[in-house]
Design an enzyme around this catalytic site. Structure first.
Site, PDB file in Angstrom:
ATOM      1  N   TYR A 313       0.857  -1.197   0.000  1.00 56.79           N
ATOM      2  CA  TYR A 313       0.000   0.000   0.000  1.00 56.79           C
ATOM      3  C   TYR A 313       0.887   1.239   0.000  1.00 56.79           C
ATOM      4  CZ  TYR A 313      -4.217   2.693   1.401  1.00 56.79           C
ATOM      5  OH  TYR A 313      -5.290   3.571   1.456  1.00 56.79           O
ATOM      6  N   CYS A 314       0.679   2.126  -0.973  1.00 55.25           N
ATOM      7  CA  CYS A 314       1.355   3.422  -1.030  1.00 55.25           C
ATOM      8  C   CYS A 314       2.872   3.234  -1.039  1.00 55.25           C
ATOM      9  CB  CYS A 314       0.883   4.296   0.131  1.00 55.25           C
ATOM     10  SG  CYS A 314       1.452   6.014   0.061  1.00 55.25           S
ATOM     11  N   VAL A 315       3.589   3.852  -0.095  1.00 56.08           N
ATOM     12  CA  VAL A 315       5.052   3.775  -0.097  1.00 56.08           C
ATOM     13  C   VAL A 315       5.549   2.351   0.096  1.00 56.08           C
ATOM     14  CG1 VAL A 315       5.395   6.150   0.637  1.00 56.08           C
ATOM     15  CG2 VAL A 315       5.108   4.376   2.368  1.00 56.08           C
ATOM     16  N   GLY A 317       4.139  -0.150  -1.232  1.00 57.91           N
ATOM     17  CA  GLY A 317       4.026  -0.716  -2.566  1.00 57.91           C
ATOM     18  C   GLY A 317       5.230  -0.356  -3.414  1.00 57.91           C
TER      19      GLY A 317
END
Length: 580
Positions: A313-315, A317
């Protein structure tokens, strides 16, 4: 005759006294004179810094003068005035949805004046020539936030709701608002929700499970199965370390983790430790090697499986993309059966407004804010609030400081305020290497754990989710992952933004998502040929997961937290998520 009886119909059908009419006649006359003087001055304007064409400035200001005169005409004589054209973004502006802003002629004029000035200020920035594009974006960013700060909704004397509340409460609302403001100043953070309404492990982050491993960097949580059989391939979720993991485990109705468990997945989550002095020397190598790869190997060994599904998720990822590339370079790509990316970027060429915070001066400022090798999470929270200042700053100034409203309970905003500290060196490295220098997008541009990173070597089946209205990881930026990975990839565009676009359970019946099975090069082409499906994208994702690894096993032994080689160290959600 008493002056109270000398009245005239006003534009909204009410009445005004003679004194009021005299006052407004003088006020409007003076305003017209000011506008005329401004227009004459504008027509005589010479060259200004940043304007290569003085005539362009004159034309822009003349347009402002002309639009201002039209606005005054509508106010003075609405029957004969040219009808106003309301821009869609202004019509949807929630700050002015109260009827007073439309029905009272004074506040209606104030509202329309604010929109007029705002539009022309932004047009002025757009008309700047001879300015570096990045500097121009910084000017536009600063201008937008100045405009938001100057909204008449943010001041007691120009907000009709605040005026009414002052009269209604005899000023008690301002005292309550002052108390709210002083409390926030004392804690160094803006309050968004009732802080007493939620408690981690009690009414949020309550999915049953156990901590089965604890390292100096993360706790590994394994969740208890709710089905007799589970998919053989387990799922490891890597949440962003800049936030608490329970954004994916809010209330039971919103919990992605609980939902995934109910679909028959054996779910693990990395709960990252909020940084302190002990993590001062943590960098890329640690989050990849000692974090993600270590967790992948731990789960494989615990369950005796060859591969795992992963979610970043997000960073996290972004880091997962680097992890996949490193595993591929080492000949170990088979350890990961599939990779799912929630609003994650790997190519930061067009990464949105966060790029405005990574020039040399900003980096030096971030360095001065660090204490004992870590950065207080409140600074990062303030940055993200600034990206949506209208909703996450000024909305609360008006409601809680001026109107003196009580804070409403909202689990997502409770999570948003539950900040985590960041390893200072790692944070600067992340901003410098990715947002500023975009090294991850260049094969061999980064070396992590002794291995050059080349995203084009990633052939792992991939599911990419982006948010149509994401302000942190713009969908157009997330799309770029499709140009770097070499394996089968499914891209899904979800309605809403960075959080609500992800945390959208099927039971809510909200939003929609778009899919397109055709091979296209751009996000624009994807959208043009996409199929829209109402509701949550989660069912689409679980169907895709089942296609990657359909085999199931009995939910016994190591599939039950603490019953395998790793004994339970405590109940979920663990200790790291509660550390402050």
């Amino acid at each position: 005759m008493p002056e109270e009886s000398i009245t005239q119909e006003n534009p909204t059908g009410g009445t005004a006294t003679l004194a009021e009419l005299q006052h407004w006649t003088w006020l409007l006359g003076r305003a017209q004179q000011m506008l005329l003087e401004h227009g004459i001055h504008t027509m005589n304007a010479g060259a200004l810094p940043g304007w290569s064409d003085p005539a362009a400035f004159a034309r822009a200001s003349a347009d402002f003068w002309s639009d201002s005169m039209k606005l005054w005409q509508r106010f003075l004589d609405p029957a004969k005035a040219e009808a106003a054209e309301i821009a869609p973004e202004h019509a949807r502006d929630k700050r002015f949805r109260a009827p007073q802003w439309h029905e009272d002629p004074l506040f209606d004029f104030l509202r329309q004046s604010y929109f007029l000035i705002s539009d022309h200020m932004l047009k002025g920035v757009d008309a700047l020539e001879g300015v570096d594009p990045k500097q121009k974006e910084q000017i536009r960013f600063a201008t937008r936030h100045f405009i938001d700060a100057m909204s008449p909704t943010n001041f007691p004397a120009t907000n009709p709701l605040v005026i009414e509340r002052i009269i209604e409460t005899r000023g008690e609302n301002l005292l309550k608002g002052l108390e709210n403001m002083l409390t926030d100043l004392g804690r160094g953070q803006l309050t968004h929700t009732d802080e007493t309404a939620f408690a981690v492990g009690e009414n949020i982050a309550t999915t049953p499970g156990k901590v089965v491993k604890r390292t100096p960097l993360y706790e590994l949580i394994q969740y208890s199965p709710t089905t007799e059989q589970v998919y053989e391939t387990p799922l490891i979720i890597f949440p962003p370390w800049i936030n608490r993991f329970y954004i994916l485990d809010l209330t039971a109705e919103k919990s992605f983790i609980r939902w995934a468990v109910d679909q028959g997945l054996t779910v693990f989550v990395c709960s990252w430790k909020s940084a302190d002095a002990s993590l001062a020397d943590i960098y890329w190598d640690d989050y990849v090697e000692r974090g993600q790869i270590d967790a992948i190997d731990t789960v494989r060994d615990l369950l005796g499986v060859e591969a795992v599904h992963t979610v970043g998720y997000c960073v996290a990822g972004t880091t997962l993309a680097a992890t996949l590339a490193i595993l591929a370079a080492r000949g170990e790509a088979e350890k990961v059966r599939s990779a799912t990316f929630f609003t994650a970027q790997v190519d930061f060429a067009d990464a949105g407004d966060l790029q405005l915070f990574v020039d040399d001066e900003q980096m030096k400022l971030i360095e001065t804010l660090a204490t004992d090798g870590f950065l207080d999470g409140r600074y990062m929270a303030a940055t993200f609030n600034l990206l949506r200042g209208r909703d996450l700053i000024w909305n609360y100034v008006a409601n809680n400081y001026l109107l003196g409203e009580d804070y409403a309970p909202f689990d997502l905003l409770h999570w948003n305020a539950d900040v985590t500290n960041l390893p200072a060196g790692w944070h600067r490295s992340y901003l410098r290497d990715l947002y500023r220098d975009n090294k991850l997008a260049t094969p061999g541009g980064m070396v992590i754990a002794g291995t050059p990173v080349d995203l084009s070597r990633v052939t792992t089946p991939t599911y990419v989710q982006a948010g149509r209205e994401d302000h942190i990881a713009p969908a157009s930026s997330v799309w770029k992952i499709t140009h770097h990975f070499a394996g089968p990839l499914k891209f899904v565009l979800a309605g809403s933004g960075h959080i609500a676009g992800v945390v959208n359970p099927p039971s809510s019946g909200k939003y929609q998502y778009w899919t397109n099975s055709e091979a296209v090069e751009t996000l624009t082409e994807f959208v043009a040929g996409a199929k829209e499906t109402k509701g949550s994208w989660w069912p689409d994702w679980i169907a895709w997961i089942a296609e990657q690894a359909p085999d199931k096993v009995e939910a016994v032994k190591a599939r039950i937290p603490g019953k395998g080689r790793l004994k339970a160290l405590g109940d979920a959600p663990g200790t790291y998520v509660k550390a402050r």
